[in-house]
Structures are given as structure tokens and as C-alpha cells.
Design an enzyme around this catalytic site. Structure first.
Site, PDB file in Angstrom:
ATOM      1  N   CYS A 114       0.820  -1.217   0.000  1.00 13.43           N
ATOM      2  CA  CYS A 114       0.000   0.000   0.000  1.00 13.43           C
ATOM      3  C   CYS A 114       0.852   1.264   0.000  1.00 13.43           C
ATOM      4  O   CYS A 114       0.411   2.311  -0.453  1.00 13.43           O
ATOM      5  CB  CYS A 114      -0.928  -0.007   1.204  1.00 13.43           C
ATOM      6  SG  CYS A 114      -1.951  -1.473   1.214  1.00 13.43           S
ATOM      7  N   HIS A 259      -3.914   6.781   1.259  1.00 10.37           N
ATOM      8  CA  HIS A 259      -4.131   5.468   0.647  1.00 10.37           C
ATOM      9  C   HIS A 259      -5.528   5.000   1.040  1.00 10.37           C
ATOM     10  O   HIS A 259      -5.919   5.113   2.211  1.00 10.37           O
ATOM     11  CB  HIS A 259      -3.064   4.490   1.143  1.00 10.37           C
ATOM     12  CG  HIS A 259      -3.458   3.068   0.977  1.00 10.37           C
ATOM     13  ND1 HIS A 259      -3.799   2.549  -0.246  1.00 10.37           N
ATOM     14  CD2 HIS A 259      -3.600   2.051   1.878  1.00 10.37           C
ATOM     15  CE1 HIS A 259      -4.133   1.272  -0.090  1.00 10.37           C
ATOM     16  NE2 HIS A 259      -4.027   0.953   1.184  1.00 10.37           N
ATOM     17  N   ASN A 289      -9.980  -1.100  -1.987  1.00 14.82           N
ATOM     18  CA  ASN A 289      -8.561  -0.845  -1.722  1.00 14.82           C
ATOM     19  C   ASN A 289      -7.746  -1.453  -2.870  1.00 14.82           C
ATOM     20  O   ASN A 289      -7.688  -2.669  -3.012  1.00 14.82           O
ATOM     21  CB  ASN A 289      -8.205  -1.493  -0.373  1.00 14.82           C
ATOM     22  CG  ASN A 289      -6.741  -1.365  -0.013  1.00 14.82           C
ATOM     23  OD1 ASN A 289      -5.903  -1.037  -0.851  1.00 14.82           O
ATOM     24  ND2 ASN A 289      -6.423  -1.653   1.238  1.00 14.82           N
TER      25      ASN A 289
HETATM   26  O1  UT7 Z   1      -4.366  -1.392   2.737  1.00 14.74           O
HETATM   27  C1  UT7 Z   1      -3.648  -2.175   3.592  1.00 14.74           C
HETATM   28  C2  UT7 Z   1      -3.989  -1.914   4.979  1.00 14.74           C
HETATM   29  N1  UT7 Z   1      -5.246  -2.521   5.303  1.00 14.74           N
HETATM   30  C3  UT7 Z   1      -6.017  -1.939   6.177  1.00 14.74           C
HETATM   31  O2  UT7 Z   1      -5.706  -0.857   6.615  1.00 14.74           O
HETATM   32  C4  UT7 Z   1      -7.213  -2.688   6.644  1.00 14.74           C
HETATM   33  C5  UT7 Z   1      -7.413  -2.425   8.112  1.00 14.74           C
HETATM   34  N2  UT7 Z   1      -8.486  -3.219   8.717  1.00 14.74           N
HETATM   35  C6  UT7 Z   1      -9.778  -3.027   8.415  1.00 14.74           C
HETATM   36  O3  UT7 Z   1     -10.106  -2.264   7.527  1.00 14.74           O
HETATM   37  C7  UT7 Z   1     -10.812  -3.730   9.245  1.00 14.74           C
HETATM   38  O4  UT7 Z   1     -10.161  -4.414  10.283  1.00 14.74           O
HETATM   39  C8  UT7 Z   1     -11.697  -4.738   8.466  1.00 14.74           C
HETATM   40  C9  UT7 Z   1     -12.623  -3.987   7.523  1.00 14.74           C
HETATM   41  C10 UT7 Z   1     -10.849  -5.724   7.710  1.00 14.74           C
HETATM   42  C11 UT7 Z   1     -12.568  -5.526   9.420  1.00 14.74           C
HETATM   43  O5  UT7 Z   1     -13.381  -4.635  10.171  1.00 14.74           O
HETATM   44  P1  UT7 Z   1     -13.419  -4.742  11.727  1.00 14.74           P
HETATM   45  O6  UT7 Z   1     -14.366  -3.716  12.201  1.00 14.74           O
HETATM   46  O7  UT7 Z   1     -12.006  -4.702  12.241  1.00 14.74           O
HETATM   47  O8  UT7 Z   1     -14.075  -6.149  11.942  1.00 14.74           O
HETATM   48  P2  UT7 Z   1     -13.492  -7.419  12.729  1.00 14.74           P
HETATM   49  O9  UT7 Z   1     -12.360  -8.035  11.968  1.00 14.74           O
HETATM   50  O10 UT7 Z   1     -13.252  -7.033  14.149  1.00 14.74           O
HETATM   51  O11 UT7 Z   1     -14.686  -8.392  12.682  1.00 14.74           O
HETATM   52  C12 UT7 Z   1     -15.915  -8.115  13.364  1.00 14.74           C
HETATM   53  C13 UT7 Z   1     -16.890  -9.210  13.060  1.00 14.74           C
HETATM   54  C14 UT7 Z   1     -16.321 -10.603  13.268  1.00 14.74           C
HETATM   55  O12 UT7 Z   1     -17.354 -11.418  13.759  1.00 14.74           O
HETATM   56  P3  UT7 Z   1     -17.469 -11.744  15.337  1.00 14.74           P
HETATM   57  O13 UT7 Z   1     -16.174 -12.427  15.693  1.00 14.74           O
HETATM   58  O14 UT7 Z   1     -17.618 -10.421  16.024  1.00 14.74           O
HETATM   59  O15 UT7 Z   1     -18.667 -12.613  15.422  1.00 14.74           O
HETATM   60  C15 UT7 Z   1     -15.968 -11.053  11.887  1.00 14.74           C
HETATM   61  O16 UT7 Z   1     -15.992 -12.446  11.727  1.00 14.74           O
HETATM   62  O17 UT7 Z   1     -17.269  -9.141  11.679  1.00 14.74           O
HETATM   63  C16 UT7 Z   1     -17.055 -10.393  11.065  1.00 14.74           C
HETATM   64  N3  UT7 Z   1     -16.678 -10.181   9.679  1.00 14.74           N
HETATM   65  C17 UT7 Z   1     -17.594 -10.009   8.720  1.00 14.74           C
HETATM   66  N4  UT7 Z   1     -18.934 -10.014   8.735  1.00 14.74           N
HETATM   67  C18 UT7 Z   1     -19.580  -9.798   7.578  1.00 14.74           C
HETATM   68  C19 UT7 Z   1     -15.447 -10.063   9.146  1.00 14.74           C
HETATM   69  N5  UT7 Z   1     -15.545  -9.824   7.831  1.00 14.74           N
HETATM   70  C20 UT7 Z   1     -16.870  -9.789   7.540  1.00 14.74           C
HETATM   71  C21 UT7 Z   1     -17.599  -9.563   6.349  1.00 14.74           C
HETATM   72  N6  UT7 Z   1     -18.948  -9.582   6.415  1.00 14.74           N
HETATM   73  N7  UT7 Z   1     -17.001  -9.329   5.180  1.00 14.74           N
END
Ligand code: UT7
Length: 332
Positions: A114, A259, A289
């Protein structure tokens, strides 16, 4: 000393639009979750029959050259940022050089995810400042759709990433241009966002490609929470570093182009820095992204929309796999 000025910008994204609803047919996810957590409404995926990283980059290059009133033959050197090259080797820089019909100019690939475009810009800027080259083509381009696990197992990455290419032409100039670049990395976190294979650090004899049934090590793995927490700290830090190095204040920024990792990250930075909403450019809603592609695509769109004007101070900032993070401050 010469400065490097961005004299032309262009971008190309594949025609195929993939909506959140389309992804939800194979993945246990939904439009509301994706929009709330990432801001993404749709992204572009390539048509594997026609699109390659190099030919998307070539399309972006031709637009950038037209806008700069330059010809392909004016390019002295290529710096190509991608983590998804068309082949494991050689890099996509040489494929672009071939695609453009250029005979023997040098082409360098940069693999800093990135932050790759800012690393590429910084490299090109250094070449121009030393007088080694006058006109450098800087690319950020990715095809990520082919390495995503488009099942529920991969849902935390499948919904985020997209494909696309951006190009910037840098030229030596007596006027201002790139004021500074700051590049950082912390390899302790390498495996928090990575694709493991094909890697050379494990004996290949153990896994002949034809024997590989589990392809998960070829897919993107991301510890999203951890990446997010580091991103919001490093983005802010590296923007302040750019401002301090140039004795500027946040009020001096006319446009911040972060980014496009997550709309929540961009909004957090905007609020933390108390910048007006229209001073931070976002297009993640349309493209997701696109890793190294995201900043040049966003810059090109912002320029098209008249949001970057002569004399403006434009700040670029990125954070991603590595971890790596970087900023560039530009007087347009
Ligand atoms: O460009 C390179 C750098 N990348 C980034 O900067 C990305 C940084 N991270 C993020 O953008 C976020 O962490 C994500 C968008 C990837 C995830 O969002 P989050 O708010 O951190 O969600 P999480 O990983 O804490 O997951 C929350 C819940 C989980 O379920 P439980 O354990 O609470 O029951 C996940 O399993 O959401 C669930 N989950 C989803 N649900 C529906 C994870 N992905 C999905 C999905 N749809 N696509």
C-alpha cells in the site's frame, strides 16, 4: 538542484463492477456490514482474458502522457509499484516497457504494497534530483481479485480489495514539485498482512504445484484489527513528519490523499487532524482498496475533478503490509 514535478496523471480501472450484493451471493456478508465497516460500495475486478497489470498500467500511462503533452519516447525510466506482478518474475516494469514499445530504458519494480506508490515516487524523485533521468513514469497498479479467497473463509479481505492502475509522469523542473518524502517500515509485522506463497523460504520439493490442493497460502491473509490500529497511528505520524520537515502546519494542506484502505481510517485521520471534509479525498466507495494503485488513481481523479490546482499543497500518505508507511508533500 532540480525538483521533480508531476506533469501528468492517468488511471485505468477494469470495466467489471462488482457490487457488495454480488459478493454476498458466495460469501456470508452483506452490503450494510461492508459499507459500515469499510465505506466500500463496489470495486472493479479484471477480466482475466483481457486485463493484465502491465496493460492496465499502459492504459493509465497513455492518459497521463496525453495530459502532459508528452510522447512515449520522452520517458527515460519506469518505476513500477505492485505486489501483484503478472509473473513471479520478471517484474511488471519490463512488461510495461514492452507494452509501450520502448526499446531499452530501465524499469524497476517496487514491492511495498500500500505504500508502494509513495516509495516509487520517492525513488523517481531521487533519480531526478541527481540528474540521472529527466522524465520518469511512476506506476501503482494491482490485480488482487485473482488472489482473494472469495468464500466466507476469506471474507475479511475479499470485500476490501480491488483492481486498478494509476500513472504519474515526473519531470525535472526548476520550480517546486515534490517537497519531501518520508519512508518507514517495521518488518516485525510482516505476517500480519501477507501472501505466503510462492515463497522461496520453504523447500519446494515438499509441495509440487500439481500436488497443492489447499491453495490458502496463495491468498491474502490479514489481521484486520491489528493493521487498523497501527494504520491510524502511523498515518497521523507520517503526515505530521512531512509537515514538520517543511515547516508547515496542517492548515497549509490543500488536499490530503490517503491510501484508500478503509473509509473509517480516512475519516479518523481527517477528524484527528481537524481537516475540513473536502480537504481529504476519498474514492474507496467506488474502487475498494487497490493497494499500490490507490493513491495514483485517487490523485488522477482528484485532478480531473479540479481538486488539485497549480500551487496547491498536496499531501500523500499510506500504510500497509510490511508494515510500511510513507508520506509525500508536493507543491503542485
Ligand atoms: O491497505 C492495507 C492496509 N489494510 C487496512 O488498513 C485494513 C485495516 N483493517 C480493516 O479495515 C478492518 O479491520 C476490516 C474492515 C478488515 C474488518 O473490520 P473490523 O471492524 O475490524 O471487523 P473485525 O475483523 O473485528 O470483525 C468483526 C466481526 C467478526 O465477527 P465476530 O467475531 O464479532 O462474530 C468477523 O468475523 O465481523 C465479522 N466479519 C464479517 N462479517 C460480515 C469479518 N468480515 C466480515 C464480512 N462480512 N465481510
Amino acid at each position: 538542484m532540480q525538483h521533480s514535478k508531476i506533469v501528468g496523471l492517468g488511471h485505468y480501472v477494469p470495466e467489471r463492477i462488482v457490487t457488495n450484493a454480488e459478493l454476498s451471493t458466495n460469501i456470508d456478508t452483506n452490503n450494510e456490514w461492508i459499507i459500515e465497516r469499510t465505506g466500500i460500495e463496489e470495486r472493479r475486478f479484471i477480466d482475466p482474458k483481457t486485463d493484465t497489470v502491465a496493460n492496465m498500467a499502459a492504459k493509465a500511462t497513455h492518459i497521463a502522457l496525453d495530459r502532459a503533452n508528452l510522447k512515449v519516447e520522452d520517458i527515460d525510466f519506469i518505476v513500477f509499484a505492485t505486489i501483484t506482478p503478472d509473473y513471479f518474475f520478471p517484474g511488471s516494469g519490463v512488461l510495461l516497457q514492452r507494452e509501450l514499445g520502448l526499446e531499452s530504458i530501465g524499469a524497476l519494480d517496487i514491492r511495498n504494497a500500500c505504500s508502494g506508490f509513495i516509495y516509487a515516487l520517492s525513488t523517481a524523485d531521487a533519480f531526478i534530483k541527481t540528474g540521472m533521468y529527466k522524465t520518469i513514469l511512476v506506476i501503482g497498479a494491482e490485480i488482487q481479485s485473482t488472489a482473494l479467497d472469495l468464500t466466507t473463509r476469506g471474507r475479511n479481505t475479499a470485500v476490501i480489495f480491488g483492481d486498478g492502475a494509476g500513472a504519474a509522469i515526473l519531470q525535472a523542473s526548476d520550480q517546486q514539485g515534490i517537497l519531501s518524502t518520508h519512508l518507514h517500515s517495521d518488518g516485525r509485522f510482516a505476517e500480519e498482512l501477507y501472501v505466503k506463497d510462492p515463497g522461496s523460504s520453504r523447500p519446494h520439493m515438499e509441495r509440487q504445484p500439481e500436488q497443492i490442493l489447499d491453495t490458502s497460502s496463495f491468498k491474502v491473509h490479514m489481521n484486520g484489527n491489528l493493521v487498523f490500529k497501527h494504520a491510524i497511528v502511523r498515518f497521523h505520524e507520517v503526515i505530521l513528519e512531512a509537515l514538520e520537515a517543511n515547516k508547515m502546519k496542517k492548515e497549509d494542506i490543500d488536499l490530503l490523499i490517503p491510501h484508500q484502505a478503509n473509509l473509517r481510517i480516512s475519516n479518523y485521520i481527517q477528524q484527528k487532524m481537524e481537516l475540513a471534509e473536502d480537504k481529504v479525498y476519498n474514492n474507496i466507495m467506488r474502487y475498494g482498496n487497490t493497494t499500490a494503485g490507490s493513491i495514483p488513481i485517487a490523485m488522477s481523479e482528484a485532478w480531473e475533478e479540479g481538486k488539485i490546482k497549480e500551487g496547491n499543497i498536496v499531501c500523500l500518505a499510506a500504510f500497509g503490509s510490511g508494515f510500511t508507511w510513507a508520506s509525500a508533500l508536493i507543491k503542485w
